[in-house]
Motif scaffolding. Structure first.
Motif, PDB file in Angstrom:
ATOM      1  N   HIS A  35     -11.117  21.762  32.392  1.00 30.80           N
ATOM      2  CA  HIS A  35     -11.360  21.158  33.702  1.00 30.80           C
ATOM      3  C   HIS A  35     -11.294  19.639  33.632  1.00 30.80           C
ATOM      4  O   HIS A  35     -11.667  19.036  32.628  1.00 30.80           O
ATOM      5  CB  HIS A  35     -12.729  21.577  34.242  1.00 30.80           C
ATOM      6  CG  HIS A  35     -12.782  23.030  34.609  1.00 30.80           C
ATOM      7  ND1 HIS A  35     -13.155  23.987  33.708  1.00 30.80           N
ATOM      8  CD2 HIS A  35     -12.476  23.670  35.758  1.00 30.80           C
ATOM      9  CE1 HIS A  35     -13.093  25.177  34.296  1.00 30.80           C
ATOM     10  NE2 HIS A  35     -12.675  25.014  35.535  1.00 30.80           N
ATOM     11  N   ARG A  90      -5.273  24.986  39.158  1.00 32.58           N
ATOM     12  CA  ARG A  90      -5.829  25.154  40.503  1.00 32.58           C
ATOM     13  C   ARG A  90      -6.860  24.077  40.770  1.00 32.58           C
ATOM     14  O   ARG A  90      -7.447  23.508  39.847  1.00 32.58           O
ATOM     15  CB  ARG A  90      -6.420  26.542  40.713  1.00 32.58           C
ATOM     16  CG  ARG A  90      -7.753  26.814  40.069  1.00 32.58           C
ATOM     17  CD  ARG A  90      -8.418  28.081  40.617  1.00 32.58           C
ATOM     18  NE  ARG A  90      -8.574  27.973  42.049  1.00 32.58           N
ATOM     19  CZ  ARG A  90      -7.995  28.784  42.957  1.00 32.58           C
ATOM     20  NH1 ARG A  90      -7.253  29.768  42.569  1.00 32.58           N
ATOM     21  NH2 ARG A  90      -8.181  28.596  44.236  1.00 32.58           N
ATOM     22  N   VAL A  92     -10.432  23.495  41.893  1.00 35.80           N
ATOM     23  CA  VAL A  92     -11.623  24.332  41.839  1.00 35.80           C
ATOM     24  C   VAL A  92     -12.609  23.938  42.935  1.00 35.80           C
ATOM     25  O   VAL A  92     -13.104  24.788  43.675  1.00 35.80           O
ATOM     26  CB  VAL A  92     -12.307  24.241  40.452  1.00 35.80           C
ATOM     27  CG1 VAL A  92     -13.609  25.027  40.422  1.00 35.80           C
ATOM     28  CG2 VAL A  92     -11.346  24.713  39.367  1.00 35.80           C
ATOM     29  N   LYS A  93     -12.901  22.641  43.051  1.00 37.24           N
ATOM     30  CA  LYS A  93     -13.916  22.198  44.005  1.00 37.24           C
ATOM     31  C   LYS A  93     -13.618  20.794  44.501  1.00 37.24           C
ATOM     32  O   LYS A  93     -13.130  19.948  43.764  1.00 37.24           O
ATOM     33  CB  LYS A  93     -15.310  22.222  43.371  1.00 37.24           C
ATOM     34  CG  LYS A  93     -16.403  21.866  44.379  1.00 37.24           C
ATOM     35  CD  LYS A  93     -17.744  22.390  44.008  1.00 37.24           C
ATOM     36  CE  LYS A  93     -18.702  22.115  45.172  1.00 37.24           C
ATOM     37  NZ  LYS A  93     -20.065  22.450  44.862  1.00 37.24           N
ATOM     38  N   HIS A 128      -9.918  25.907  47.550  1.00 34.27           N
ATOM     39  CA  HIS A 128     -11.020  25.522  46.686  1.00 34.27           C
ATOM     40  C   HIS A 128     -12.377  25.743  47.336  1.00 34.27           C
ATOM     41  O   HIS A 128     -12.479  25.890  48.555  1.00 34.27           O
ATOM     42  CB  HIS A 128     -10.884  24.036  46.331  1.00 34.27           C
ATOM     43  CG  HIS A 128     -10.698  23.187  47.555  1.00 34.27           C
ATOM     44  ND1 HIS A 128      -9.433  22.879  48.036  1.00 34.27           N
ATOM     45  CD2 HIS A 128     -11.577  22.630  48.421  1.00 34.27           C
ATOM     46  CE1 HIS A 128      -9.566  22.147  49.141  1.00 34.27           C
ATOM     47  NE2 HIS A 128     -10.852  21.998  49.393  1.00 34.27           N
ATOM     48  N   VAL A 150     -10.660  20.029  38.938  1.00 32.96           N
ATOM     49  CA  VAL A 150      -9.445  20.835  38.833  1.00 32.96           C
ATOM     50  C   VAL A 150      -9.391  21.517  37.477  1.00 32.96           C
ATOM     51  O   VAL A 150      -9.849  20.979  36.474  1.00 32.96           O
ATOM     52  CB  VAL A 150      -8.153  19.993  39.060  1.00 32.96           C
ATOM     53  CG1 VAL A 150      -8.111  19.416  40.460  1.00 32.96           C
ATOM     54  CG2 VAL A 150      -8.005  18.904  38.029  1.00 32.96           C
ATOM     55  N   GLU A 151      -8.833  22.723  37.482  1.00 25.62           N
ATOM     56  CA  GLU A 151      -8.572  23.450  36.242  1.00 25.62           C
ATOM     57  C   GLU A 151      -7.184  23.071  35.773  1.00 25.62           C
ATOM     58  O   GLU A 151      -6.245  23.004  36.578  1.00 25.62           O
ATOM     59  CB  GLU A 151      -8.654  24.950  36.484  1.00 25.62           C
ATOM     60  CG  GLU A 151      -8.420  25.778  35.231  1.00 25.62           C
ATOM     61  CD  GLU A 151      -8.442  27.264  35.502  1.00 25.62           C
ATOM     62  OE1 GLU A 151      -8.114  28.011  34.561  1.00 25.62           O
ATOM     63  OE2 GLU A 151      -8.763  27.692  36.634  1.00 25.62           O
TER      64      GLU A 151
END
Length: 153
Positions: A35, A90, A92-93, A128, A150-151
């Motif tokens: 991450h 992706r 993530v948040k 997200h 982010v991943e």
């Protein structure tokens, strides 16, 4: 993910800016495992804030939404500088802070500026989890601040 984000960025007529210089004792982004965490990013364009003041007073909802998009671009710049956006698996948040005038409670609509951009750039991988928080003050009298997790591969 390849160059999908780049193609979408070009289609939108946008570009990843240079990384904004930190305004304090921190770094723009940090990788931990798979991450990347960005520091809170402000809506800088060429070293200047795109807007100043409180949303719902000096800053309109539309101006604030645009500012949130700029914050997301600046956060992506920090990710790109650290690991390259091609490595993003992706988003993530997203955490968004909105300097809000009394009675303003459309923080989610403001942070949609960031969320919608991430969806446009990364497609399904841009969907997200999110927090949109109203606050009384933000650094430099900015109306919006956004951070990303982010991943990456």
């Amino acid at each position: 993910m390849g160059q999908l984000w780049q193609e979408n960025l070009t289609r939108l007529g946008l570009e990843i800016p240079a990384v904004a210089a930190p305004a304090g004792a921190y770094i723009p982004a940090l990788r931990s495992g798979s991450h990347v965490y960005t520091s809170g990013q402000l809506p800088f364009v060429g070293g200047q804030l795109s807007a100043v003041g409180k949303v719902g007073a000096e800053v309109s909802l539309e101006q604030a939404k645009q500012a949130a998009q700029l914050c997301a671009l600046n956060a992506l710049a920090a990710v790109h500088d650290l690991v390259g956006l091609d490595s993003v698996v992706r988003v993530v948040k997203v955490v968004g802070f909105v300097a809000s005038a009394p009675g303003f409670n459309d923080q989610p609509l403001v942070i949609n500026g960031a969320s919608e951009l991430l969806g446009e750039l990364f497609g399904e991988a841009g969907v997200h989890a999110r927090s949109a928080v109203g606050v009384f003050e933000l650094p430099r009298n900015t109306p919006v601040e956004v951070e990303l997790i982010v991943e990456v591969s």
